[in-house]
Design a protein around this motif. Structure first.
Motif, PDB file in Angstrom:
ATOM      1  N   LYS A 206      37.981  67.743 -47.174  1.00 24.88           N
ATOM      2  CA  LYS A 206      37.006  67.942 -46.094  1.00 24.88           C
ATOM      3  C   LYS A 206      36.513  66.576 -45.602  1.00 24.88           C
ATOM      4  O   LYS A 206      36.246  65.682 -46.404  1.00 24.88           O
ATOM      5  CB  LYS A 206      35.838  68.768 -46.651  1.00 24.88           C
TER       6      LYS A 206
ATOM      7  N   VAL B 253      43.402  68.955 -38.903  1.00 22.70           N
ATOM      8  CA  VAL B 253      42.370  67.970 -38.559  1.00 22.70           C
ATOM      9  C   VAL B 253      41.095  68.707 -38.154  1.00 22.70           C
ATOM     10  O   VAL B 253      39.983  68.324 -38.523  1.00 22.70           O
ATOM     11  CB  VAL B 253      42.859  67.037 -37.428  1.00 22.70           C
ATOM     12  N   LEU B 254      41.293  69.801 -37.421  1.00 17.45           N
ATOM     13  CA  LEU B 254      40.155  70.637 -37.022  1.00 17.45           C
ATOM     14  C   LEU B 254      39.576  71.377 -38.228  1.00 17.45           C
ATOM     15  O   LEU B 254      38.371  71.311 -38.500  1.00 17.45           O
ATOM     16  CB  LEU B 254      40.650  71.626 -35.956  1.00 17.45           C
ATOM     17  N   ALA B 255      40.432  72.043 -38.970  1.00 17.47           N
ATOM     18  CA  ALA B 255      39.951  72.885 -40.076  1.00 17.47           C
ATOM     19  C   ALA B 255      39.213  72.063 -41.135  1.00 17.47           C
ATOM     20  O   ALA B 255      38.262  72.553 -41.754  1.00 17.47           O
ATOM     21  CB  ALA B 255      41.119  73.639 -40.713  1.00 17.47           C
ATOM     22  N   GLN B 256      39.644  70.835 -41.354  1.00 22.20           N
ATOM     23  CA  GLN B 256      39.005  69.999 -42.384  1.00 22.20           C
ATOM     24  C   GLN B 256      37.989  69.030 -41.791  1.00 22.20           C
ATOM     25  O   GLN B 256      37.495  68.148 -42.500  1.00 22.20           O
ATOM     26  CB  GLN B 256      40.075  69.226 -43.177  1.00 22.20           C
ATOM     27  N   GLU B 257      37.712  69.173 -40.499  1.00 25.59           N
ATOM     28  CA  GLU B 257      36.743  68.275 -39.833  1.00 25.59           C
ATOM     29  C   GLU B 257      37.075  66.813 -40.116  1.00 25.59           C
ATOM     30  O   GLU B 257      36.194  66.005 -40.414  1.00 25.59           O
ATOM     31  CB  GLU B 257      35.308  68.605 -40.268  1.00 25.59           C
ATOM     32  N   ALA B 258      38.362  66.515 -40.013  1.00 26.68           N
ATOM     33  CA  ALA B 258      38.827  65.150 -40.268  1.00 26.68           C
ATOM     34  C   ALA B 258      38.678  64.303 -39.007  1.00 26.68           C
ATOM     35  O   ALA B 258      38.462  64.831 -37.909  1.00 26.68           O
ATOM     36  CB  ALA B 258      40.281  65.177 -40.713  1.00 26.68           C
TER      37      ALA B 258
END
Lengths: 337, 337
Positions: B241, B268-273
């Protein structure tokens, strides 16, 4: 009404969801749980994110369990309660499901709402809900726009994109919106105040990149991304140096089993751009602040937020699919009552 | 020596460069220009970035003009001068070209260097040059590692990757390197101190993602990306995350006419990277600071930086192609004298 119609996920969709991935069932209206209540849902939010929740893949939330109703943000009235703070008739929003009655044990997403100040309780799923605030915090806190910058928005006629453009204009930016078809493009300029609109339909990524360049010759300082796929590829060929990209959604990908991704990734390197994966959940503790500002703008008419209301839980499947056909204009909502 | 052998770009490569895209010519040694000098190049740096400069595409530098020699960072001695600060015999590095003699009018990249403190002037193209500093600033200033974090590095046996791993260890991180073949993987652990090594050869993106997960069960807090393609796809499936990704290079793409890009962008979206497009040129005004720290680490043996020195301008083409076959271990340099 003595039964509780519920829209269940029976099978994980492969690609685009088909009607038989779901089943509408009628259960008995539940009793309130200890320390909780039963909510009679009036409106359910239909959002691209729900498609992601249907997959069994690592993500920011667990997938919807098979045979559970489809998770959704809803707004409704307390039907029966075993909680001292929630009385029958109170209006409440929360992360529940597409069903007429939800069992709720209050959590961080549960909030009582004051419907006396709005023309419809559905506003809490649009302007004052997570969707309006997705635009608000994504643009202002993630991208941090400066006056005179160019903001390029995909899905610009959609629930989030239409609001991003309007807030960017309030902050002195030039706005360029991408949408599908001449009607939506006209709407971008006439209703949402975009300085320019680009129609992606019938264009290759290269043709779309050229069309964006015509109206954005110096490149975009900010890209607010809701779509992905070839639209994103075209945007990436039009970055200004040090562009900030808010990766908010990838609706063109959600029904694809092979992911298109970002083919022109190298432009992020060449332009020293930054790409931010953005979820509104990061800003939940600032919803009151953002909601107050949104309410002012809505009241003054500086921001308009359209709703596309579909009716009846029997229409849950075709209503949901409007997200992917691009049929909806504005925030897609299912009215359950 | 009375002639000046020069390695010219005759044609823009389509995909992988072929020998006939270049031509080795002999010109007369030039005279110093007004306010400049002629540099006798001893070493030329061979870098993946040069492949990008051969394309006529929008990037951070203009493309190499056809019939010009291939642009390269070089180090050498002043041969003849019309500049008061540069005397014959002075050692100088700068952004010149693969040729025995370069005409130089000093610019922001031109710097006199003190070769008395190093075992070889080539060090100014490796540890003390832009390559060592690419690792240094990319890791420390862009990714900002915290003790205990996991740093995942692709191209980990390469010039930049090998140094990234060592600096990350100095900063208390756990390091996982990806490289091609068992020899390089052994080298990662034994010579560069990586905690774990993963061999990408013979694996699909999915198999590589699984192999990374085995040694990185909690995901990577930092990804230092030098490679792109399926290697990057596999890394994206292993983000912690709020991961920070330093996009430093995409060597697997530079010879492809169709770009692979980042297929698993949705992670990148799902892990708020956050993904940072990174060019060392942003840190040129801090080279003295970074170089001083690198010199200390090299002197103390805390950081080792290997050089792969190929000899003779006649070998410029096969030497350059070692970058893409993965044959080089450490910083690839062409010795011209």
């Amino acid at each position: 009404m003595t039964d509780n119609k519920r829209f269940l996920l029976r099978r994980r969709p492969e690609g685009a969801p088909v009607e038989t991935d779901f089943e509408l069932v009628s259960d008995a209206i539940p009793a309130p749980p200890a320390g909780g209540f039963v909510l009679h849902n009036h409106f359910a939010s239909l959002d691209p994110a729900q498609r992601g929740w249907m997959d069994d893949a690592p993500s920011y939330m667990p997938p919807i369990a098979l045979d559970d109703p489809v998770r959704a943000t809803t707004v409704g009235q307390v039907h029966a309660s075993d909680h001292p703070d929630y009385a029958p008739g109170d209006w409440v929003m929360g992360l529940n499901a597409i069903e007429e009655y939800s069992v709720v044990v209050p959590d961080g997403f549960t909030a009582k709402v004051d419907v006396s100040a709005v023309d419809s309780p559905s506003r809490f799923l649009s302007a004052f809900g997570a969707v309006g605030l997705t635009a608000y915090f994504g643009l202002l806190e993630v991208a941090k726009p400066q006056p005179g910058e160019t903001v390029l928005v995909s899905g610009a006629a959609g629930a989030v994109g239409s609001v991003v453009g309007q807030i960017a204009k309030i902050h002195g930016c030039r706005t360029v919106g991408i949408a599908g078809g001449p009607d939506k493009c006209a709407r971008l300029v006439e209703r949402y105040g975009y300085d320019a609109a680009v129609d992606y339909r019938g264009k290759s990524a290269e043709q779309l990149a050229d069309a964006i360049r015509e109206v954005t010759p110096d490149g975009a300082n900010i890209v607010f991304e809701n779509v992905g796929g070839t639209v994103f590829d075209a945007e990436l060929m039009n970055l200004a140096k040090h562009a900030r990209i808010v990766l908010c959604g990838l609706i063109s990908e959600y029904n694809s089993e092979t992911k298109h991704g970002a083919r022109n990734l190298w432009q992020v390197l060449a332009q020293e751009a930054t790409l931010h994966g953005y979820l509104i959940s990061a800003y939940v503790d600032r919803f009151a602040e953002g909601g107050a500002q949104m309410a002012k703008w809505i009241a003054s008419g500086e921001v308009v937020m359209d709703e596309d209301i579909q009716h009846g839980i029997d229409n849950a499947y075709p209503a949901f699919m409007r997200l992917f056909s691009g049929a909806n204009t504005g925030k897609l909502i299912l009215a359950l009552d």
